[in-house]
Write a protein that holds these residues in place. Structure first.
Motif, PDB file in Angstrom:
ATOM      1  N   THR A 223     109.832   2.291 -12.792  1.00  0.00           N
ATOM      2  CA  THR A 223     110.486   1.003 -13.100  1.00  0.00           C
ATOM      3  C   THR A 223     112.002   1.137 -13.119  1.00  0.00           C
ATOM      4  N   ARG A 224     112.498   2.336 -12.839  1.00  0.00           N
ATOM      5  CA  ARG A 224     113.952   2.558 -12.916  1.00  0.00           C
ATOM      6  C   ARG A 224     114.683   1.799 -11.795  1.00  0.00           C
ATOM      7  N   VAL A 225     115.772   1.129 -12.183  1.00  0.00           N
ATOM      8  CA  VAL A 225     116.596   0.416 -11.202  1.00  0.00           C
ATOM      9  C   VAL A 225     118.036   0.867 -11.397  1.00  0.00           C
ATOM     10  N   LEU A 289     124.900  -0.589 -13.047  1.00  0.00           N
ATOM     11  CA  LEU A 289     123.847  -1.178 -13.893  1.00  0.00           C
ATOM     12  C   LEU A 289     122.588  -0.342 -13.755  1.00  0.00           C
ATOM     13  N   LYS A 290     122.014   0.049 -14.894  1.00  0.00           N
ATOM     14  CA  LYS A 290     120.792   0.865 -14.858  1.00  0.00           C
ATOM     15  C   LYS A 290     119.774   0.247 -15.795  1.00  0.00           C
ATOM     16  N   ALA A 291     118.542   0.151 -15.324  1.00  0.00           N
ATOM     17  CA  ALA A 291     117.502  -0.443 -16.171  1.00  0.00           C
ATOM     18  C   ALA A 291     116.211   0.342 -16.036  1.00  0.00           C
ATOM     19  N   ILE A 292     115.419   0.299 -17.085  1.00  0.00           N
ATOM     20  CA  ILE A 292     114.107   0.951 -17.078  1.00  0.00           C
ATOM     21  C   ILE A 292     113.246   0.291 -18.171  1.00  0.00           C
ATOM     22  N   VAL A 293     111.940   0.301 -17.983  1.00  0.00           N
ATOM     23  CA  VAL A 293     111.064  -0.234 -19.035  1.00  0.00           C
ATOM     24  C   VAL A 293     110.975   0.823 -20.133  1.00  0.00           C
ATOM     25  N   ASN A 294     111.316   0.437 -21.338  1.00  0.00           N
ATOM     26  CA  ASN A 294     111.296   1.397 -22.454  1.00  0.00           C
ATOM     27  C   ASN A 294     109.924   1.498 -23.097  1.00  0.00           C
ATOM     28  N   ASN A 295     109.243   0.346 -23.238  1.00  0.00           N
ATOM     29  CA  ASN A 295     107.913   0.378 -23.862  1.00  0.00           C
ATOM     30  C   ASN A 295     107.166  -0.903 -23.488  1.00  0.00           C
ATOM     31  N   VAL A 303     112.583  -4.146 -21.611  1.00  0.00           N
ATOM     32  CA  VAL A 303     113.384  -3.489 -20.584  1.00  0.00           C
ATOM     33  C   VAL A 303     114.776  -3.272 -21.174  1.00  0.00           C
ATOM     34  N   GLY A 304     115.279  -2.061 -21.023  1.00  0.00           N
ATOM     35  CA  GLY A 304     116.638  -1.764 -21.488  1.00  0.00           C
ATOM     36  C   GLY A 304     117.547  -1.703 -20.284  1.00  0.00           C
ATOM     37  N   VAL A 305     118.763  -2.168 -20.462  1.00  0.00           N
ATOM     38  CA  VAL A 305     119.707  -2.127 -19.347  1.00  0.00           C
ATOM     39  C   VAL A 305     121.080  -1.744 -19.876  1.00  0.00           C
ATOM     40  N   CYS A 306     121.740  -0.906 -19.083  1.00  0.00           N
ATOM     41  CA  CYS A 306     123.022  -0.371 -19.515  1.00  0.00           C
ATOM     42  C   CYS A 306     124.061  -0.672 -18.422  1.00  0.00           C
ATOM     43  N   ALA A 307     125.234  -1.193 -18.818  1.00  0.00           N
ATOM     44  CA  ALA A 307     126.281  -1.513 -17.830  1.00  0.00           C
ATOM     45  C   ALA A 307     127.522  -0.682 -18.122  1.00  0.00           C
ATOM     46  N   ASN A 322     128.259  -2.532 -21.899  1.00  0.00           N
ATOM     47  CA  ASN A 322     127.223  -3.266 -22.621  1.00  0.00           C
ATOM     48  C   ASN A 322     125.863  -2.588 -22.449  1.00  0.00           C
ATOM     49  N   SER A 323     125.014  -2.706 -23.473  1.00  0.00           N
ATOM     50  CA  SER A 323     123.601  -2.312 -23.341  1.00  0.00           C
ATOM     51  C   SER A 323     122.781  -3.461 -23.892  1.00  0.00           C
ATOM     52  N   ALA A 324     121.717  -3.805 -23.211  1.00  0.00           N
ATOM     53  CA  ALA A 324     120.920  -4.931 -23.699  1.00  0.00           C
ATOM     54  C   ALA A 324     119.442  -4.609 -23.612  1.00  0.00           C
ATOM     55  N   PHE A 325     118.676  -5.313 -24.435  1.00  0.00           N
ATOM     56  CA  PHE A 325     117.224  -5.120 -24.461  1.00  0.00           C
ATOM     57  C   PHE A 325     116.581  -6.487 -24.274  1.00  0.00           C
ATOM     58  N   LEU A 326     115.778  -6.592 -23.231  1.00  0.00           N
ATOM     59  CA  LEU A 326     115.179  -7.886 -22.874  1.00  0.00           C
ATOM     60  C   LEU A 326     113.664  -7.784 -22.994  1.00  0.00           C
ATOM     61  N   GLU A 351     111.212   9.208 -24.187  1.00  0.00           N
ATOM     62  CA  GLU A 351     110.333   9.164 -25.365  1.00  0.00           C
ATOM     63  C   GLU A 351     111.079   8.589 -26.567  1.00  0.00           C
ATOM     64  N   ARG A 352     112.368   8.949 -26.665  1.00  0.00           N
ATOM     65  CA  ARG A 352     113.165   8.387 -27.773  1.00  0.00           C
ATOM     66  C   ARG A 352     113.252   6.859 -27.618  1.00  0.00           C
ATOM     67  N   ARG A 353     113.536   6.403 -26.408  1.00  0.00           N
ATOM     68  CA  ARG A 353     113.653   4.952 -26.188  1.00  0.00           C
ATOM     69  C   ARG A 353     112.322   4.250 -26.424  1.00  0.00           C
ATOM     70  N   TYR A 354     111.253   4.932 -26.112  1.00  0.00           N
ATOM     71  CA  TYR A 354     109.903   4.382 -26.321  1.00  0.00           C
ATOM     72  C   TYR A 354     109.703   4.092 -27.820  1.00  0.00           C
TER      73      TYR A 354
HETATM   74  P1  ADP Z   1     119.833   4.040 -25.499  1.00  0.00           P
HETATM   75  O1  ADP Z   1     119.603   5.189 -24.557  1.00  0.00           O
HETATM   76  O2  ADP Z   1     120.147   4.498 -26.897  1.00  0.00           O
HETATM   77  O3  ADP Z   1     118.739   3.016 -25.461  1.00  0.00           O
HETATM   78  P2  ADP Z   1     121.957   3.248 -23.708  1.00  0.00           P
HETATM   79  O4  ADP Z   1     123.115   2.351 -23.978  1.00  0.00           O
HETATM   80  O5  ADP Z   1     122.230   4.601 -23.156  1.00  0.00           O
HETATM   81  O6  ADP Z   1     121.158   3.301 -25.073  1.00  0.00           O
HETATM   82  O7  ADP Z   1     120.983   2.516 -22.705  1.00  0.00           O
HETATM   83  C1  ADP Z   1     120.460   1.232 -22.947  1.00  0.00           C
HETATM   84  C2  ADP Z   1     119.199   1.056 -22.131  1.00  0.00           C
HETATM   85  O8  ADP Z   1     119.531   1.103 -20.740  1.00  0.00           O
HETATM   86  C3  ADP Z   1     118.205   2.182 -22.333  1.00  0.00           C
HETATM   87  O9  ADP Z   1     117.360   1.930 -23.434  1.00  0.00           O
HETATM   88  C4  ADP Z   1     117.479   2.220 -21.012  1.00  0.00           C
HETATM   89  O10 ADP Z   1     116.442   1.274 -21.013  1.00  0.00           O
HETATM   90  C5  ADP Z   1     118.515   1.763 -20.006  1.00  0.00           C
HETATM   91  N1  ADP Z   1     119.117   2.957 -19.354  1.00  0.00           N
HETATM   92  C6  ADP Z   1     120.085   3.763 -19.837  1.00  0.00           C
HETATM   93  N2  ADP Z   1     120.356   4.760 -18.984  1.00  0.00           N
HETATM   94  C7  ADP Z   1     119.547   4.591 -17.918  1.00  0.00           C
HETATM   95  C8  ADP Z   1     119.336   5.289 -16.677  1.00  0.00           C
HETATM   96  N3  ADP Z   1     120.035   6.373 -16.373  1.00  0.00           N
HETATM   97  N4  ADP Z   1     118.408   4.800 -15.842  1.00  0.00           N
HETATM   98  C9  ADP Z   1     117.708   3.695 -16.113  1.00  0.00           C
HETATM   99  N5  ADP Z   1     117.858   2.991 -17.260  1.00  0.00           N
HETATM  100  C10 ADP Z   1     118.758   3.435 -18.148  1.00  0.00           C
END
Ligand code: ADP
Ligand code: COA
Length: 552
Positions: A223-225, A289-295, A303-307, A322-326, A351-354
């Motif tokens: 699910t990583r983008v 921008l990076k996103a992945i399904v956390n749980n 889904v967490g996303v980091c900008a 920014n970091s967001a959780f949707l 696993e931590r994000r989960y």
């Molecule tokens: P955290 O890791 O504490 O959740 P971050 O600000 O590093 O906080 O990231 C926010 C969210 O962005 C993460 O929970 C994750 O879902 C997504 N994310 C962060 N880094 C990556 C990455 N390298 N690839 C894909 N998604 C990412």
């Protein structure tokens, strides 16, 4: 630890909040006969076209966030009279969708200005131009920070000069209410990161370590983008700062792709946790921008996303924007929630994000349960849990402020120094007792907020450490058969200074129908009883007026 005043007052709320949901605000006529309009009010109307919509023909959330941010920014700048940037946008729940051909009407106005920041309230309405009907879609709150020009405390070229914003003067009762509650929302916002950190570390989440491979398990890696955007002039304001709404739209877009990869379909966005803009970005920046399904839970998933922003010439040095959780859900063809596969997190961070996503889900539900305005759908007493303390406090204070702002109190009786007022609304009955004491306001606050001493003046409370001023349910105290349980929706004090050494104390209580038979049985008896308590309270305050222990 919560600030003292947020903790000690009490209760439930929502009956009052619905007042603010009215579609049409009553006109406020000025002394000269003109109709008052808030000077910071900015309106935007947009016709939803195919280019704003997703594959289902519904308005994309990213587009809506951009329009909301622009409208709110223009309102903030009208008050600040200088450029403003988005600092944060509070949690948003999406319950309605808007479709092509409909009109979205956005209204923004400044609720309150603090020092360099101000809160803007944003109302989103949907209009069907064919039928002429309008309905409310959602309400959101954004905080903007005013950026003066010239050198400020930051050394970057985006420096914040020392701006001191002029105060907002609320005129209508609705504006006064929002003004007053804005301070509570700000408190909640500024505690947000800390609260989340505390909750994540203290939350007891059921260990779900069984990541067995099975047909219904999706490896999180799938699910990583990762995506990139170049900030161009149309994405930025007149100061070349990227619009917060644009960043949010990009984040929402990559999160949706990640979500689609997980559920192999087109997911529906249900909510976004608070957005906090940690750092600025400008035209020419690259936004990674990076996103992945956390749980994934039974029917919803996070889904967490980091900008991050960087310059081409220094691409290894990234600034966290920014970091967001949707939270998304998936609907089946009948429009019902689909049961989701499980996610297999990646080792380490995954696993931590989960685990953190599970904690955030709990927080989200608690918050929704407590702050949700749908009081008819939830029991009045919310379960007590240290993790929902901050939301309880927010609600308690807002509920009390709303009760205190009611205009239609009826004076029931005056006994000795105390006046008793009542207010009947629907099935709820509220009381207000008011008196004036010759004790300094700070001393009154300190004495009344000391719950360990309440028994000295209020004989109704025998064990001060078990008092829940707003009804909450405790597993340790289940209902007793044969006894009626009553619930307090809202109770607490407001104190106001009359002169240097005098304080007006007003006590409010709003109770559920469960309490009504007890109250209506003997209104005279009750008022005599309440007044007796207040007499004792007066004596208690007088006796302790010179005791100085705490400096507020
Ligand atoms: P955290 O890791 O504490 O959740 P971050 O600000 O590093 O906080 O990231 C926010 C969210 O962005 C993460 O929970 C994750 O879902 C997504 N994310 C962060 N880094 C990556 C990455 N390298 N690839 C894909 N998604 C990412
Ligand atoms: N939510 C709301 N307001 C917040 C906040 C948050 N999470 N964090 C800080 N603030 C407010 C503070 O209350 C303060 O307001 P006040 O002066 O009225 O009391 C103001 O921001 C500045 O506080 P400070 O302690 O200097 O915070 P900071 O150094 O963390 O800076 C920002 C905060 C928002 C100015 C800074 O993070 C920033 O520049 N962010 C990027 C903003 C931006 O460019 N947005 C557009 C999209 S990229």
């Amino acid at each position: 630890m919560l600030p003292m005043d947020a903790c000690w007052i009490s209760f439930l709320m929502m009956a009052e909040l619905k007042e603010m949901e009215k579609l049409e605000e009553p006109l406020f006529i000025l002394e000269n006969g003109d109709v008052y309009t808030n000077p910071t009010e900015v309106k935007m109307s947009q016709l939803i076209l195919p280019c704003h919509a997703n594959h289902r023909g519904e308005l994309s959330t990213g587009q809506l966030l951009k329009w909301m941010d622009t409208t709110a920014c223009l309102s903030a700048e009208r008050h600040a009279n200088c450029p403003c940037v988005t600092a944060s946008v509070d949690d948003i729940d999406f319950e309605h969708t808007l479709s092509i051909g409909q009109v979205v009407n956005i209204k923004a106005k400044v609720n309150r200005a603090f020092n360099t920041s101000l809160e803007v309230g944003i109302t989103i309405m949907c209009e069907d131009p064919l039928s002429g009907t309008q309905w409310k879609v959602c309400k959101a709150f954004a905080t903007f920070v005013a950026r003066g020009s010239g050198l400020g405390k930051n050394t970057s070229n985006n420096s914040i000069a020392e701006v001191q914003l002029k105060p907002v003067i609320p005129r209508t009762s609705e504006e006064q209410m929002e003004y007053s509650i804005a301070a509570e929302r700000r408190r909640m916002r500024l505690h947000h990161l800390e609260t989340i950190k505390d909750l994540v570390s203290s939350c007891t989440i059921q260990a779900e370590s069984n990541f067995e491979e099975s047909q219904s398990t999706v490896p999180a890696g799938m699910t990583r983008v990762e995506s990139i955007e170049l900030v161009l002039p149309p994405h930025a304001n007149h100061q070349s700062n990227t619009f917060g709404g644009q960043i949010m739209a990009w984040m929402e877009s990559v999160a949706t792709i990640s979500a689609s990869r997980f559920c192999k379909g087109h997911p529906v966005l249900k909510s976004i946790d608070m957005f906090h803009f940690r750092g600025p970005s400008q035209v020419g920046d690259r936004i990674s921008l990076k996103a992945i399904v956390n749980n994934a839970f039974k029917t919803s998933f996070e889904v967490g996303v980091c900008a991050e922003a960087y310059h081409q010439e220094d691409w290894e040095r990234k600034t966290h924007i920014n970091s967001a959780f949707l939270t998304f859900v998936m609907l089946n063809k009948d429009g019902e929630l689909s049961t989701l596969p499980r996610i297999k997190p990646e080792p380490g961070d995954g696993e931590r994000r989960y685990r953190e996503a599970s904690a955030r889900k709990k927080i989200r539900l608690d918050r929704k349960y407590i702050i949700s305005r749908k009081q008819t759908e939830v029991p009045l007493s919310v379960p007590w849990d240290p993790s929902n303390q901050v939301y309880l406090s927010y609600n308690n204070i807002s509920a009390l402020k709303m009760l205190a702002a009611k205009q239609n109190w009826v004076l029931n009786c005056t006994q000795n120094k105390a006046k008793l007022f009542t207010l009947e609304e629907g099935q709820f009955l509220s009381f207000k007792v008011e008196m004036s004491v010759s004790v300094n306001i700070k001393q009154v606050f300190m004495l009344l907020s000391d719950m360990s001493r309440r028994h000295e003046w209020d004989t109704h409370y025998h064990d001060p450490y078990l008092i829940a001023l707003r009804s909450v349910s405790l597993p340790a105290a289940p209902p007793t058969e044969g006894l009626v349980r009553s619930e307090v929706l809202c109770a607490g004090f407001t104190l106001s200074e009359e002169e240097d050494t005098r304080t007006r104390i007003t006590y409010y209580i709003q109770a559920t129908p469960g309490v009504l038979p007890y109250i209506t049985r003997d209104i005279t008896g009750l008022s005599a009883d309440l007044c007796k308590v207040f007499e004792a309270c007066n004596k208690f305050l007088e006796q302790n007026k010179d005791m100085d222990k705490v400096v507020l």
